[in-house]
Design a protein around this motif. Structure first.
Motif, PDB file in Angstrom:
ATOM      1  N   GLY A 159      -2.611  56.982 -19.684  1.00  0.00           N
ATOM      2  CA  GLY A 159      -3.131  58.274 -19.208  1.00  0.00           C
ATOM      3  C   GLY A 159      -4.233  58.085 -18.186  1.00  0.00           C
ATOM      4  N   ASN A 160      -4.747  56.878 -18.093  1.00  0.00           N
ATOM      5  CA  ASN A 160      -5.741  56.592 -17.048  1.00  0.00           C
ATOM      6  C   ASN A 160      -5.692  55.106 -16.706  1.00  0.00           C
ATOM      7  N   VAL A 172     -11.953  65.118  -9.126  1.00  0.00           N
ATOM      8  CA  VAL A 172     -10.932  64.067  -9.305  1.00  0.00           C
ATOM      9  C   VAL A 172     -10.679  63.815 -10.797  1.00  0.00           C
ATOM     10  N   LYS A 202      -4.249  70.779 -11.378  1.00  0.00           N
ATOM     11  CA  LYS A 202      -3.729  70.015 -12.525  1.00  0.00           C
ATOM     12  C   LYS A 202      -2.928  70.927 -13.450  1.00  0.00           C
ATOM     13  N   HIS A 256     -14.893  62.873 -17.610  1.00  0.00           N
ATOM     14  CA  HIS A 256     -14.724  62.895 -19.064  1.00  0.00           C
ATOM     15  C   HIS A 256     -16.046  62.559 -19.734  1.00  0.00           C
ATOM     16  N   PHE A 303      -7.445  54.792  -9.629  1.00  0.00           N
ATOM     17  CA  PHE A 303      -6.196  54.856 -10.412  1.00  0.00           C
ATOM     18  C   PHE A 303      -5.107  54.014  -9.724  1.00  0.00           C
ATOM     19  N   SER A 328      -6.335  66.604 -20.582  1.00  0.00           N
ATOM     20  CA  SER A 328      -5.880  65.512 -19.712  1.00  0.00           C
ATOM     21  C   SER A 328      -5.374  64.331 -20.549  1.00  0.00           C
ATOM     22  N   GLY A 329      -4.535  63.504 -19.917  1.00  0.00           N
ATOM     23  CA  GLY A 329      -4.064  62.293 -20.586  1.00  0.00           C
ATOM     24  C   GLY A 329      -5.236  61.409 -20.990  1.00  0.00           C
ATOM     25  N   THR A 330      -6.254  61.403 -20.152  1.00  0.00           N
ATOM     26  CA  THR A 330      -7.438  60.591 -20.457  1.00  0.00           C
ATOM     27  C   THR A 330      -8.172  61.112 -21.686  1.00  0.00           C
ATOM     28  N   THR A 361       1.071  62.155 -16.883  1.00  0.00           N
ATOM     29  CA  THR A 361       0.538  62.616 -18.178  1.00  0.00           C
ATOM     30  C   THR A 361       1.265  63.887 -18.610  1.00  0.00           C
ATOM     31  N   HIS A 387     -11.158  68.706 -14.335  1.00  0.00           N
ATOM     32  CA  HIS A 387     -10.276  68.279 -13.238  1.00  0.00           C
ATOM     33  C   HIS A 387     -10.123  69.411 -12.222  1.00  0.00           C
ATOM     34  N   HIS A 388      -9.553  69.040 -11.084  1.00  0.00           N
ATOM     35  CA  HIS A 388      -9.230  69.948  -9.988  1.00  0.00           C
ATOM     36  C   HIS A 388      -8.318  71.103 -10.438  1.00  0.00           C
TER      37      HIS A 388
HETATM   38  O1  LIG Z   1      -4.158  64.999 -12.861  1.00  0.00           O
HETATM   39  C1  LIG Z   1      -5.102  64.265 -12.481  1.00  0.00           C
HETATM   40  O2  LIG Z   1      -5.651  64.417 -11.388  1.00  0.00           O
HETATM   41  C2  LIG Z   1      -5.541  63.179 -13.375  1.00  0.00           C
HETATM   42  N1  LIG Z   1      -4.829  62.956 -14.426  1.00  0.00           N
HETATM   43  C3  LIG Z   1      -5.052  61.956 -15.403  1.00  0.00           C
HETATM   44  C4  LIG Z   1      -5.304  62.603 -16.744  1.00  0.00           C
HETATM   45  O3  LIG Z   1      -4.579  63.543 -17.109  1.00  0.00           O
HETATM   46  O4  LIG Z   1      -6.199  62.160 -17.454  1.00  0.00           O
HETATM   47  C5  LIG Z   1      -6.065  60.935 -14.988  1.00  0.00           C
HETATM   48  C6  LIG Z   1      -7.157  61.401 -14.093  1.00  0.00           C
HETATM   49  O5  LIG Z   1      -8.182  61.929 -14.844  1.00  0.00           O
HETATM   50  C7  LIG Z   1      -6.685  62.335 -12.996  1.00  0.00           C
END
Ligand SMILES: O=C(O)C1=N[C@H](C(=O)O)C[C@H](O)C1
Ligand SMILES: NC(=O)C1=CN([C@@H]2O[C@H](COP(=O)(O)OP(=O)(O)OC[C@H]3O[C@@H](n4cnc5c(N)ncnc54)[C@H](OP(=O)(O)O)[C@@H]3O)[C@@H](O)[C@H]2O)C=CC1
Length: 271
Positions: free
Chosen positions: A125-126, A215, A161, A218, A241, A166-168, A102, A157-158
């Motif tokens: 993105g997911n 993890v 990142k 959303h 994933f 996020s891509g999602t 992403t 997210h963690h």
């Molecule tokens: O970086 C991640 O960990 C994730 N990236 C993706 C995003 O950017 O949406 C998918 C997922 O959520 C985990």
């Protein structure tokens, strides 16, 4: 059909290790190679051992071209610049390329679309079934409700990142915009700080949270006068994933060149 020979690029990463495990458990798939970037401390290490398995006899290499030439597909959860380069290599080798990475710029997205003229490429993105179903639900709800309902997308997210939102979240924002018949370019609001003034009707807002080991979570909120609808997805394990990415590779095998999405792979039609 013969086993599908897959190369995992970014094999030492969080997703790379999960993918190596998932491939090793699938009887119809074989790990044909594992790639890391030049200079990586993991080059020469066994991909199975890195993934917490017994040795698989596949060591991490920085020579993608040789590996791609003997493979059927590439699974790629890396960084945007690397995925763009791998898309060109996969196109040259005419093999399937599944991209989960992403954070692409518009220019990088155009280069990926150009590579997909020569080979089947699936990008999302997911890759999870749940999020892609959620996107269809969001599109449907956004089509039903008018601008009296404000759309906000919250993601967490963690703390490792590197891209935001996020891509999602972007995928869900696109779904909301499509449902409303507008574009995310014109209606997306990605930052708020200071005296912002009241919310503009029709905005699609994004809020990004980062922390710990989450993890991926959303939440799409439709906030109206006196009531609120919330549609949410929580990923508890990166395996969702990986399973989606491997389903995408199987689906794309033998398909004509083109840029496909997980909606194509999962055969999701709108409600
Ligand atoms: O970086 C991640 O960990 C994730 N990236 C993706 C995003 O950017 O949406 C998918 C997922 O959520 C985990
Ligand atoms: N679409 C989806 O369903 C999902 C998408 N993602 C996305 O996947 C990407 C990776 O996520 P994650 O695994 O958590 O991140 P990591 O940082 O753990 O993994 C990325 C890996 O790619 C490696 N890498 C960087 N450049 C290259 C290169 N040129 N060639 C080969 N490998 C390279 C990195 O190496 P080094 O550490 O040495 O830099 C690292 O090992 C992110 O963009 C994330 O948002 C994640 C989960 C699900």
């Amino acid at each position: 059909m013969t086993q599908m020979r897959l190369v995992v690029v970014g094999a030492s990463g969080r997703m790379g290790r999960v993918l190596v495990r998932a491939i090793s458990e699938a009887p119809d798939l074989v790990l044909a190679g594992a790639v890391d970037q030049p200079g990586s401390e993991f080059l020469g290490r066994d991909a199975g051992e890195l993934a917490g398995l017994p040795p698989l006899g596949v060591t991490l290499s920085d020579d993608p071209l040789t590996l791609f030439a003997a493979a059927d597909g590439v699974i790629d959860f890396t960084i945007p610049a690397a995925s763009v380069a791998y898309a060109a290599f996969a196109a040259q080798a005419r093999i399937v390329h599944v991209i989960g990475t992403t954070g692409f710029s518009a220019e990088e997205e155009a280069r990926i679309a150009a590579a997909a003229r020569h080979a089947a490429l699936v990008r999302s993105g997911n890759m999870s079934l749940g999020v892609n179903l959620l996107a269809a639900l969001v599109r449907r709800v956004a089509r039903t409700l008018d601008e009296g309902f404000d759309i906000e997308i919250v993601e967490m997210h963690h703390n490792r990142k590197i891209d935001a939102p996020s891509g999602t979240a972007l995928l869900l924002g696109e779904a909301a915009a499509q449902g409303r018949g507008v574009t995310l370019e014109e209606n997306g609001v990605f930052t708020r700080h200071g005296t912002t003034g009241p919310r503009r009707s029709g905005d699609i807002g994004f809020a990004t949270l980062r922390g710990g080991t989450v993890v991926g979570e959303h939440n799409v909120i439709f906030a109206g006068a006196g009531e609120r609808i919330e549609l949410a997805h929580k990923a508890e394990d990166r395996g969702v994933f990986a399973r989606g990415a491997l389903a995408a590779a199987r689906w794309a095998r033998g398909r004509k060149p083109g840029l496909y999405s997980m909606t194509d792979v999962l055969g999701l039609t709108d409600f």
